[in-house]
Design a protein around this motif. Structure first.
Motif, PDB file in Angstrom:
ATOM      1  N   ILE A  49      31.617  28.429  37.807  1.00 43.44           N
ATOM      2  CA  ILE A  49      31.781  29.871  37.965  1.00 43.44           C
ATOM      3  C   ILE A  49      32.641  30.145  39.190  1.00 43.44           C
ATOM      4  CG2 ILE A  49      29.589  30.419  36.838  1.00 43.44           C
ATOM      5  CD1 ILE A  49      28.454  31.040  39.643  1.00 43.44           C
ATOM      6  N   ALA A  50      33.391  31.245  39.146  1.00 49.89           N
ATOM      7  CA  ALA A  50      34.244  31.648  40.263  1.00 49.89           C
ATOM      8  C   ALA A  50      33.664  32.887  40.916  1.00 49.89           C
ATOM      9  CB  ALA A  50      35.658  31.921  39.765  1.00 49.89           C
ATOM     10  N   VAL A  51      33.583  32.875  42.240  1.00 49.29           N
ATOM     11  CA  VAL A  51      33.159  34.043  43.002  1.00 49.29           C
ATOM     12  C   VAL A  51      34.395  34.603  43.682  1.00 49.29           C
ATOM     13  CG1 VAL A  51      31.666  34.933  44.827  1.00 49.29           C
ATOM     14  CG2 VAL A  51      30.866  33.082  43.354  1.00 49.29           C
ATOM     15  N   SER A  52      34.682  35.874  43.410  1.00 52.74           N
ATOM     16  CA  SER A  52      35.973  36.436  43.789  1.00 52.74           C
ATOM     17  C   SER A  52      35.830  37.811  44.415  1.00 52.74           C
ATOM     18  CB  SER A  52      36.864  36.527  42.540  1.00 52.74           C
ATOM     19  OG  SER A  52      38.077  37.182  42.817  1.00 52.74           O
ATOM     20  N   SER A  53      36.831  38.167  45.184  1.00 54.53           N
ATOM     21  CA  SER A  53      36.998  39.543  45.665  1.00 54.53           C
ATOM     22  C   SER A  53      38.483  39.742  45.876  1.00 54.53           C
ATOM     23  CB  SER A  53      36.247  39.788  46.975  1.00 54.53           C
ATOM     24  OG  SER A  53      36.831  39.054  48.027  1.00 54.53           O
ATOM     25  N   ALA A  54      38.975  40.882  45.509  1.00 50.10           N
ATOM     26  CA  ALA A  54      40.392  41.142  45.718  1.00 50.10           C
ATOM     27  C   ALA A  54      40.660  41.596  47.144  1.00 50.10           C
ATOM     28  CB  ALA A  54      40.885  42.186  44.724  1.00 50.10           C
ATOM     29  N   LYS A  55      39.620  41.713  47.931  1.00 47.88           N
ATOM     30  CA  LYS A  55      39.751  42.190  49.310  1.00 47.88           C
ATOM     31  C   LYS A  55      38.967  41.270  50.234  1.00 47.88           C
ATOM     32  CE  LYS A  55      39.410  46.460  52.003  1.00 47.88           C
ATOM     33  NZ  LYS A  55      40.869  46.509  52.200  1.00 47.88           N
ATOM     34  N   GLY A  56      39.522  40.954  51.387  1.00 48.79           N
ATOM     35  CA  GLY A  56      38.825  40.126  52.357  1.00 48.79           C
ATOM     36  C   GLY A  56      37.787  40.915  53.141  1.00 48.79           C
ATOM     37  N   GLY A  57      36.889  40.191  53.780  1.00 46.26           N
ATOM     38  CA  GLY A  57      35.918  40.819  54.658  1.00 46.26           C
ATOM     39  C   GLY A  57      34.734  41.458  53.975  1.00 46.26           C
ATOM     40  N   VAL A  58      34.481  41.102  52.706  1.00 45.09           N
ATOM     41  CA  VAL A  58      33.352  41.699  51.994  1.00 45.09           C
ATOM     42  C   VAL A  58      32.172  40.737  51.865  1.00 45.09           C
ATOM     43  CG1 VAL A  58      34.848  43.289  50.717  1.00 45.09           C
ATOM     44  CG2 VAL A  58      34.260  41.068  49.714  1.00 45.09           C
ATOM     45  N   GLY A  59      32.260  39.575  52.517  1.00 46.14           N
ATOM     46  CA  GLY A  59      31.137  38.639  52.503  1.00 46.14           C
ATOM     47  C   GLY A  59      31.098  37.708  51.313  1.00 46.14           C
ATOM     48  N   LYS A  60      32.243  37.482  50.695  1.00 43.58           N
ATOM     49  CA  LYS A  60      32.290  36.675  49.475  1.00 43.58           C
ATOM     50  C   LYS A  60      31.835  35.236  49.708  1.00 43.58           C
ATOM     51  CE  LYS A  60      36.321  35.488  48.573  1.00 43.58           C
ATOM     52  NZ  LYS A  60      36.071  34.181  49.262  1.00 43.58           N
TER      53      LYS A  60
END
Length: 293
Positions: A49-60
């Motif tokens: 599975i991939a854990v993603s966010s298109a924005k940094g700094g969100v605690g991914k």
């Protein structure tokens, strides 16, 4: 002190960091192929599975590690792969360092802590050394992290993706058989808008979206108990409803989650009986059900 190098698999040479021939001529480029490459499985791994966010700094990355540890605590053989070449976080989060050894078949052997196997670019370079590479070198390093690690048999591997929707994300989603993706966002409108870009990327490359996690959802004062929605209220929940995506759960904004991460002992391990650790386990349980694990 000389930086440690990705010399174990020859990704670069110390005296020639861009991989140029001695003459200074540009490196030979691989022949271009038409169409998308065939997606491959990661050897000896059942589910990815991939854990993603298109924005940094969100605690991914913090969520990635806590979810992977929650899988391990369920008795699953779990691992986490840090695919952020330029800003790896996994070594700090797991309190690990040192260059990995090679197996008998010339594969990198993951480093382990708290019952969780891990691999990261951060194990292959010194902590203070920047990765000053062009795209071709980054892609070569990524390919080796994806296909030249001896995981020794895993039930689930969590890929901690870098922020954005660039080359690394596209390479992974187009070349690796993923069982699903998880999108991390804070409730803030700015963060949610960027997360939609990540959702659309996964849709375009036919990767199942398991759901979204709303991080830093609520702050509660430890002295008076007052509750404050620092980054807004339920922005992720509303987006899930609008897009028909599953809402996987909330993770609160709590100073202990940050403190646990900074000392390399994530909350699921440091405070397993806390409510916040329970949130990570609940999300892990839901994800395991969604991917038939």
């Amino acid at each position: 002190m000389k930086p440690r190098l990705f010399s174990t698999l020859g990704i670069l040479r110390h005296e020639n960091p861009l991989g140029l021939p001695r003459s200074g001529a540009p490196p030979t480029m691989p022949r271009m192929q038409r169409g998308l490459p065939e997606k491959r499985s990661i050897r000896d791994v059942r589910k990815v599975i991939a854990v993603s966010s298109a924005k940094g700094g969100v605690g991914k990355s913090t969520i990635s590690v806590n979810l992977a540890l929650a899988f391990a605590q369920k008795g699953l053989r779990a691992g986490v792969l840090d695919t952020d070449i330029f800003g790896p976080s996994i070594p700090t989060l797991l309190n690990l360092s040192g260059e990995p050894r090679l197996s008998s078949n010339n594969q990198l052997i993951p480093l382990s802590n708290y019952g969780l196997k891990s691999m990261s670019m951060g194990y292959l370079i010194s902590e203070s050394s920047p990765v000053v590479w062009r795209g071709l070198m980054v892609m070569r390093a990524l390919q080796q992290l994806l296909h030249e690690v001896d995981w020794g048999g895993l039930d689930i591997l969590v890929l901690d993706l870098p922020p954005g929707t660039g080359d690394v994300q596209l390479t992974i989603t187009q070349q690796i058989k993923l069982d699903g993706s998880i999108i991390i966002s804070t409730p803030q409108a700015l963060s949610v808008k960027d997360s939609v870009k990540g959702i659309n990327m996964f849709k375009k490359v036919d990767v199942p979206i398991l759901g979204m996690v709303q991080n830093m959802s609520l702050f509660q004062c430890s002295n008076c108990g007052h509750e404050e929605h620092v980054f807004g209220t339920d922005g992720v929940k509303r987006t899930c409803e609008e897009l028909g995506i599953k809402f996987l759960g909330d993770v609160p904004l709590h100073p202990r989650i940050c403190a646990d991460a900074d000392v390399g002992k994530p909350t699921v391990v440091a405070e397993p009986d806390s409510t916040r650790a329970g949130r990570f386990r609940e999300i892990a349980d839901e994800v395991a059900t969604l991917i038939d694990l």
